[in-house]
Design an enzyme around this catalytic site. Structure first.
Site, PDB file in Angstrom:
ATOM      1  N   GLN A 225       0.903  -1.292   0.024  1.00 39.08           N
ATOM      2  CA  GLN A 225       0.012   0.080  -0.161  1.00 39.08           C
ATOM      3  C   GLN A 225       0.963   1.210   0.008  1.00 39.08           C
ATOM      4  O   GLN A 225       1.516   1.530   0.984  1.00 39.08           O
ATOM      5  CB  GLN A 225      -0.958   0.006   1.416  1.00 39.08           C
ATOM      6  CG  GLN A 225      -2.077  -0.963   0.827  1.00 39.08           C
ATOM      7  CD  GLN A 225      -2.618  -1.426   2.505  1.00 39.08           C
ATOM      8  OE1 GLN A 225      -1.824  -1.430   3.525  1.00 39.08           O
ATOM      9  NE2 GLN A 225      -3.957  -1.323   2.592  1.00 39.08           N
ATOM     10  N   ASP A 257     -11.278   6.501   3.968  1.00 35.97           N
ATOM     11  CA  ASP A 257     -10.405   5.585   4.764  1.00 35.97           C
ATOM     12  C   ASP A 257      -9.012   6.431   5.211  1.00 35.97           C
ATOM     13  O   ASP A 257      -8.396   7.145   4.480  1.00 35.97           O
ATOM     14  CB  ASP A 257     -10.108   4.674   3.852  1.00 35.97           C
ATOM     15  CG  ASP A 257      -9.274   3.463   4.457  1.00 35.97           C
ATOM     16  OD1 ASP A 257      -9.812   2.857   5.530  1.00 35.97           O
ATOM     17  OD2 ASP A 257      -8.148   3.235   3.919  1.00 35.97           O
ATOM     18  N   GLU A 299     -13.101   8.301   8.545  1.00 34.98           N
ATOM     19  CA  GLU A 299     -12.611   7.250   9.640  1.00 34.98           C
ATOM     20  C   GLU A 299     -11.185   7.753  10.277  1.00 34.98           C
ATOM     21  O   GLU A 299     -10.102   7.691   9.831  1.00 34.98           O
ATOM     22  CB  GLU A 299     -12.058   6.011   8.610  1.00 34.98           C
ATOM     23  CG  GLU A 299     -11.899   4.706   9.584  1.00 34.98           C
ATOM     24  CD  GLU A 299     -10.571   4.071   9.385  1.00 34.98           C
ATOM     25  OE1 GLU A 299     -10.239   3.133  10.098  1.00 34.98           O
ATOM     26  OE2 GLU A 299      -9.642   4.247   8.418  1.00 34.98           O
ATOM     27  N   HIS A 366     -14.992  -4.207  10.967  1.00 36.97           N
ATOM     28  CA  HIS A 366     -14.001  -5.217  10.257  1.00 36.97           C
ATOM     29  C   HIS A 366     -12.655  -4.931  10.978  1.00 36.97           C
ATOM     30  O   HIS A 366     -11.902  -5.820  10.769  1.00 36.97           O
ATOM     31  CB  HIS A 366     -14.232  -4.793   8.709  1.00 36.97           C
ATOM     32  CG  HIS A 366     -13.199  -3.606   8.390  1.00 36.97           C
ATOM     33  ND1 HIS A 366     -13.703  -2.169   8.874  1.00 36.97           N
ATOM     34  CD2 HIS A 366     -12.301  -3.203   7.692  1.00 36.97           C
ATOM     35  CE1 HIS A 366     -13.153  -1.477   8.578  1.00 36.97           C
ATOM     36  NE2 HIS A 366     -11.846  -1.736   7.938  1.00 36.97           N
TER      37      HIS A 366
HETATM   38  C1  GLC Z   1      -8.493   1.624   7.435  1.00 39.05           C
HETATM   39  C2  GLC Z   1      -9.364   0.192   7.549  1.00 39.05           C
HETATM   40  C3  GLC Z   1      -8.201  -0.924   7.551  1.00 39.05           C
HETATM   41  C4  GLC Z   1      -6.966  -0.854   6.480  1.00 39.05           C
HETATM   42  C5  GLC Z   1      -6.422   0.418   6.651  1.00 39.05           C
HETATM   43  C6  GLC Z   1      -5.285   0.618   5.666  1.00 39.05           C
HETATM   44  O1  GLC Z   1      -8.127   1.783   8.822  1.00 39.05           O
HETATM   45  O2  GLC Z   1     -10.312   0.397   8.084  1.00 39.05           O
HETATM   46  O3  GLC Z   1      -9.000  -2.120   7.316  1.00 39.05           O
HETATM   47  O4  GLC Z   1      -6.252  -1.741   6.844  1.00 39.05           O
HETATM   48  O5  GLC Z   1      -7.438   1.823   6.625  1.00 39.05           O
HETATM   49  O6  GLC Z   1      -6.090   1.041   4.456  1.00 39.05           O
END
Ligand code: GLC
Length: 605
Positions: A225, A257, A299, A366
């Site tokens: 990522q 996110d 988030e 999740h």
């Molecule tokens: C957010 C998501 C999580 C993910 C992270 C990286 O915190 O909720 O599941 O691993 O972003 O994208």
């Protein structure tokens, strides 16, 4: 589109948008391109969506009402494909859901996916789940049933399989400048001095070495990522076009996110920096100009002082909705300790915020549960951070006498003792060990969550008390990530029991339905109600009052494995679920709850 609508919406925000953009990028031609492309997306919104825009501009408080009930689900776990979800809308409707959060479904590479949070193509659905056309058909079908749709917009990073990343890796400077590429190891090393780790065990460090191109790339989360560089206006513009493209597929809520991470500066912790707020404020305006029926859910899994600024100010708002993350974590702390004092303080903090700020309330999602609690207060009460986290984890692992809970640790970092926790609501309540107690506690926790202001968001499977699913351990791509423990397939055989009062699934499903319909029927559950906590005479029972338009409610929630008699405020109260009338005191069974409505002497509550 009505002549002039876009211009009117643009004119409302143009000054501020230009100001912020120029402050950040000082690039007039990129700003002009942004405005032109915004116009294109506005003109290309389908008429059904434009009607939603007009209606919600007239009714901007639509998401603050008490009748909203969310559910988050993985398309494949729930119904295989997008079309499968469409076939199951009756089930969701029966569960009362009118806000459907489809967990990440954009194209990703299964072995490098992070549950879909590593997006390889923002304009393509993961082929095994369906197509963009299927998505549009689904969102239209949801809208016809009065259901809103939410999706994730993963804007902090792309997958290393995204076209930009592939071109960057192949040496194209233009694409390298969209990420954080460094040939000199001293720079990553300097960042590491001040940037904490998100996944200390499963993905240590914040940079990944790319031997084939001789560079380090910033990877705050997993090595696949790659963090996007929002200093580059091309990144901002293109990501905004992706945002608008997705909004135009029929989204009502876009979950941004990992938003605190999107701006990086050497020498800082690279979290919640002021420029993050500039970007979110610009996104808010861009949404209001192009697609005003779409709202932003941030988030922000951070401590309360960090979360609230993402609402912006009442005049210059940022996110419409934020997760009530501290209340969630504090709720589980209360389950493990049987002591509701910290939860009471936390609810007082939330109740003191402006009512314009709407939270998304939840028990499980999740992700893992991080123990982000108010440690200074716990310290005053004799609880220290590291031993307390150890106690909480031991409790939920079922290692504390009397704990029926089952779950697993997540990213256990032996150096800091900072493990987080995974498990479904039902399993954390002990459904495998003591189903009777677990059903009571599970419904009580939901009753508490539904008693709060904001949008309640169920985690798919919780409506039928789904248990942990350890099968992820057999899949090498998932085995190291214990979050998959609570990301199992929905057990439809269990869901088939939802009307059978002799089963835990039936008891929880019916219990939740009764609570949700009751909530929708009483004005005092609106986000505009006054909310305060009550002295219940015992630390084991949380008491909450609500008041709106002459209606007064009292909620009592027990965290004790013993019955309690709780004194009531003056007046006469009716049990909202059974109709029983009481005065003076209320009897609470072990782990039980009461939702009460005042039926006389309104002023005394
Ligand atoms: C957010 C998501 C999580 C993910 C992270 C990286 O915190 O909720 O599941 O691993 O972003 O994208």
């Amino acid at each position: 589109m009505k002549q002039g609508t876009f211009e009117k919406r643009l004119a409302r925000h143009l000054d501020e948008l230009r100001w912020l953009y120029m402050e950040l990028y000082d690039n007039g031609s990129m700003f002009a391109e942004l405005c032109e492309t915004m116009r294109w997306y506005a003109e290309n919104r389908r008429p059904v969506l434009r009607r939603r825009d007009d209606a919600r501009e007239q009714d901007p408080g639509w998401y603050k009402r008490r009748n909203l009930l969310g559910m988050m689900l993985y398309i494949d776990n729930f119904a295989g494909t997008l079309n499968g979800v469409r076939d199951k809308l009756d089930y969701l409707e029966e569960a009362g859901v009118n806000c459907l959060h489809l967990m990440p479904f954009l194209d990703t590479v299964p072995e490098r996916s992070d549950g879909g949070y590593a997006v390889a193509d923002f304009r393509k659905v993961r082929p095994d789940l369906g197509t963009m056309e299927d998505l549009q058909v689904l969102t239209d079908a949801c809208h016809r049933r009065g259901m809103n749709v939410c999706m994730d917009f993963v804007m902090n990073h792309t997958s290393s399989d995204h076209e930009w990343a592939r071109r960057a890796r192949a040496g194209e400077g233009e694409y390298q400048s969209r990420y954080f590429f460094f040939a000199d190891p001293a720079i990553p090393a300097a960042y590491e001095k001040t940037v904490p780790q998100v996944f200390p065990t499963t993905a240590p460090g914040n940079f990944t070495w790319l031997p084939d191109c001789g560079h380090w790339v910033m990877t705050t989360f997993y090595p696949y990522q790659w963090d996007l560089n929002y200093r580059n206006p091309r990144v901002f513009n293109e990501m905004m076009y992706n945002f608008l493209y997705l909004a135009n597929q029929g989204m009502d809520i876009i979950r941004i996110d990992a938003v605190p991470y999107i701006w990086k500066e050497l020498g800082t912790n690279c979290r919640n920096l002021p420029k993050v707020h500039t970007i979110v404020r610009m996104m808010r305006m861009i949404g209001e100009i192009v697609c005003p029926s779409v709202i932003l859910l941030g988030e922000v899994v951070m401590e309360p002082e960090r979360v609230v600024p993402y609402f912006g100010t009442v005049d210059k708002p940022e996110c419409h909705l934020l997760y009530n993350v501290t209340t969630m974590a504090t709720t589980w702390h209360t389950v493990a300790t049987g002591d509701a004092r910290l939860l009471r303080l936390q609810l007082d903090t939330v109740a003191a915020l402006p009512k314009e700020y709407v939270f998304l309330n939840y028990l499980r999602c999740h992700d893992d549960i991080g123990w982000g609690l108010d440690y200074p207060t716990l310290h005053r009460w004799g609880m220290e951070e590291v031993p307390h986290k150890k106690y909480l984890n031991a409790y939920f692992l079922g290692q504390v006498p009397g704990s029926p809970s089952r779950g697993e640790l997540y990213n256990d970092d032996p150096t800091t003792g900072d493990a987080r926790f995974c498990g479904t609501t039902a399993s954390m309540c002990g459904m495998e060990i003591d189903p009777r107690r677990a059903v009571t506690q599970d419904v009580t926790l939901h009753a508490m969550m539904l008693f709060l202001s904001g949008i309640p968001m169920l985690y798919s499977g919780d409506e039928v008390a789904q248990l942990n699913d350890p099968s992820y351990k057999n899949d090498p791509a998932r085995a190291v990530d214990s979050r998959y423990l609570h990301r199992g397939r929905l057990p439809w055989d269990r869901a088939a029991d939802r009307h059978d009062a002799a089963t835990p699934a039936g008891q929880v499903f019916t219990g939740l339905r009764q609570l949700e319909t009751t909530r929708a029927g009483h004005p005092a559950f609106d986000a505009s109600a006054d909310v305060w906590t009550l002295d219940t005479g015992t630390d084991a029972v949380l008491g909450v009052g609500r008041w709106r338009d002459g209606e007064g409610l009292v909620g009592l929630f027990s965290f004790a494995n013993a019955a309690h008699t709780v004194p009531l405020p003056e007046g006469c109260f009716e049990n909202l679920l059974t109709g029983a009338v009481m005065e003076g005191a209320a009897q609470l069974p072990p782990f039980g709850f009461l939702w009460l409505k005042e039926v006389a002497d309104g002023e005394t509550l």
